[in-house]
Design an enzyme around this catalytic site. Structure first.
Site, PDB file in Angstrom:
ATOM      1  CB  CYS A  18     118.585 -21.481 111.114  1.00 55.84           C
ATOM      2  SG  CYS A  18     118.733 -22.944 110.062  1.00 55.84           S
ATOM      3  CB  CYS A  21     123.966 -26.301 107.572  1.00 61.44           C
ATOM      4  SG  CYS A  21     122.976 -25.410 106.379  1.00 61.44           S
ATOM      5  CB  CYS A 127     122.647 -19.664 104.149  1.00 59.52           C
ATOM      6  SG  CYS A 127     120.920 -19.921 104.543  1.00 59.52           S
ATOM      7  CB  CYS A 165     117.860 -25.260 102.625  1.00 64.24           C
ATOM      8  SG  CYS A 165     117.141 -24.238 103.934  1.00 64.24           S
ATOM      9  CG  HIS A 205     111.631 -34.186  86.491  1.00 63.99           C
ATOM     10  ND1 HIS A 205     110.357 -34.338  86.971  1.00 63.99           N
ATOM     11  CD2 HIS A 205     111.515 -34.104  85.130  1.00 63.99           C
ATOM     12  CE1 HIS A 205     109.507 -34.342  85.955  1.00 63.99           C
ATOM     13  NE2 HIS A 205     110.184 -34.212  84.835  1.00 63.99           N
ATOM     14  CB  CYS A 208     111.080 -38.230  90.824  1.00 61.78           C
ATOM     15  SG  CYS A 208     109.642 -38.079  91.899  1.00 61.78           S
ATOM     16  CB  CYS A 228     103.571 -36.047  88.774  1.00 60.02           C
ATOM     17  SG  CYS A 228     104.685 -34.663  88.598  1.00 60.02           S
ATOM     18  CB  CYS A 234     107.133 -31.013  92.734  1.00 64.12           C
ATOM     19  SG  CYS A 234     108.685 -31.944  92.825  1.00 64.12           S
ATOM     20  CB  CYS A 243     116.785 -36.110  97.625  1.00 64.94           C
ATOM     21  SG  CYS A 243     117.683 -34.622  98.041  1.00 64.94           S
ATOM     22  CB  CYS A 255     111.140 -33.577  99.823  1.00 66.89           C
ATOM     23  SG  CYS A 255     112.455 -32.919 100.862  1.00 66.89           S
ATOM     24  CB  CYS A 262     111.771 -31.326  95.129  1.00 66.14           C
ATOM     25  SG  CYS A 262     113.364 -30.487  95.045  1.00 66.14           S
ATOM     26  CB  CYS A 265     116.378 -26.985  99.656  1.00 64.25           C
ATOM     27  SG  CYS A 265     117.280 -28.516  99.950  1.00 64.25           S
TER      28      CYS A 265
HETATM   29  S1  SF4 Z   1     106.953 -35.256  91.829  1.00 63.74           S
HETATM   30 FE1  SF4 Z   1     108.361 -33.608  91.195  1.00 63.74          FE
HETATM   31  S2  SF4 Z   1     110.322 -34.593  90.794  1.00 63.74           S
HETATM   32 FE2  SF4 Z   1     108.756 -36.181  90.880  1.00 63.74          FE
HETATM   33  S3  SF4 Z   1     108.163 -36.468  88.741  1.00 63.74           S
HETATM   34 FE3  SF4 Z   1     106.732 -34.989  89.611  1.00 63.74          FE
HETATM   35  S4  SF4 Z   1     107.670 -32.972  89.173  1.00 63.74           S
HETATM   36 FE4  SF4 Z   1     109.246 -34.530  88.858  1.00 63.74          FE
HETATM   37  S1  SF4 Z   2     114.132 -33.255  97.593  1.00 63.55           S
HETATM   38 FE1  SF4 Z   2     114.522 -31.134  97.013  1.00 63.55          FE
HETATM   39  S2  SF4 Z   2     113.871 -29.880  98.790  1.00 63.55           S
HETATM   40 FE2  SF4 Z   2     114.073 -32.024  99.475  1.00 63.55          FE
HETATM   41  S3  SF4 Z   2     116.171 -32.123 100.313  1.00 63.55           S
HETATM   42 FE3  SF4 Z   2     116.261 -32.827  98.169  1.00 63.55          FE
HETATM   43  S4  SF4 Z   2     116.779 -30.976  96.989  1.00 63.55           S
HETATM   44 FE4  SF4 Z   2     116.087 -30.290  99.017  1.00 63.55          FE
END
Ligand code: SF4
Ligand code: SF4
Length: 291
Positions: A18, A21, A127, A165, A205, A208, A228, A234, A243, A255, A262, A265
């Site tokens: 698309c 990227c 991809c 992605c 995770h 996060c 969460c 997620c 990320c 995200c 998440c 991706c």
């Molecule tokens: S929001 Fe998603 S990544 Fe963050 S603690 Fe919860 S399940 Fe894990």
């Molecule tokens: S948080 Fe997850 S969905 Fe968002 S860019 Fe990072 S790997 Fe991709």
């Protein structure tokens, strides 16, 4: 450019994509994509982008001729970048890059032809790395990721997978910079899927910002709630990327930070095995919900 500067020719093929990227990577801020393409971001070394259908000024047979000439003249010394997955069904009739003898050359033929003598091949985006959205079921075009395709053809050129992605611009620029500085990554610098551990070494995770909620069994019941996002689909518990610490859009947010969860991706499971995106599709042990 100093005469002692080493030039690294790069050919960038776009297949079933698309173009998201490439757009993500063009938004690189530090260094900017202009720095990467014009300056010596690594002193004494310079990336010489010879072919990219979206950003180059040239077009048609002349542009294709430059790519073909590079492949012939710089055997083993050019980097091939591919974004988008590769349609292989029906002899690759679903996508072509240029012509030969007035006949279209399929994407799959072009990728195979240009991969054989490359120093390395970099698959950019999910991809190109794992098939991604064009390879989602029922995949009528037979789309494949680059590594899978090259392995099926017995091509041994090293493949580096920069998944996502789209992929974060830093993941691409950092991988290219590392190639220029230190050469090809060793096996222990890549994970089992060929992704650089520098960027894909930790689970979402693990780092996060909502992890304390997860550990305490506090799960959001609808978007916008604190807690969460696991119950809202997620996929952070199965997804490897940095990320949460790197953030997106020059450190603005990411995200989960924006409340979306998440989607996994960067994973080979994306998109079929992580869909529906906002539904819990992975089962892990959790504390009873206290929210
Ligand atoms: S929001 Fe998603 S990544 Fe963050 S603690 Fe919860 S399940 Fe894990
Ligand atoms: S948080 Fe997850 S969905 Fe968002 S860019 Fe990072 S790997 Fe991709």
């Amino acid at each position: 450019m100093d005469s002692k500067t080493i030039e690294y020719p790069v050919i960038w093929l776009q297949c079933a994509t698309c173009t998201g990227c490439l757009i993500s990577i063009l938004n690189s801020v530090s260094p900017t994509i202009k720095n990467v393409l014009i300056d010596e971001v690594i002193p004494g070394k310079h990336v010489n982008l010879r072919f990219n259908a979206t950003v180059m000024a040239g077009a048609g047979d002349l542009a294709i001729a430059i790519a073909e000439e590079t492949v012939k003249k710089v055997k083993g010394g050019y980097l091939l970048i591919v974004d988008g997955s590769i349609p292989t069904a029906k002899n690759g009739v679903y996508g072509s890059i240029g012509e030969r003898n007035h006949q279209p050359v399929s994407m799959v033929e072009r990728v195979i032809e240009f991969s054989r003598d490359a120093l390395a091949v970099m698959a950019v985006g999910t991809c190109a790395t794992f098939g991604g959205i064009p390879a989602a079921a029922p995949n009528p075009t037979g789309c494949q990721g680059l590594k899978e395709l090259l392995e099926s053809k017995g091509i041994k050129t090293p493949v580096i997978n920069v998944a996502g992605c789209p992929p974060h611009p830093d993941w691409f620029v950092g991988t290219v910079a590392s190639l220029l500085l230190s050469g090809l990554p060793s096996a222990d610098q890549l994970d089992d899927f060929g992704r650089p551990l520098t960027f894909y070494g930790k689970l979402i995770h693990e780092n996060c910002q909502r992890r304390a909620y997860f550990d305490e069994g506090k799960f959001a019941k609808k978007h916008g709630d604190p807690g969460c996002l696991y119950e809202l689909g997620c996929k952070g518990p199965i997804t490897y990327a940095d990320c949460p610490t790197r953030l997106w859009n020059t450190g603005v947010n990411w995200c989960v930070g924006s409340g979306g969860g998440c989607h996994g991706c960067t994973q080979p499971e994306f998109p079929d095995l992580v869909s529906p995106l906002y539904v819990k599709t992975i089962e892990i042990e959790t504390a009873p919900n206290k929210l």
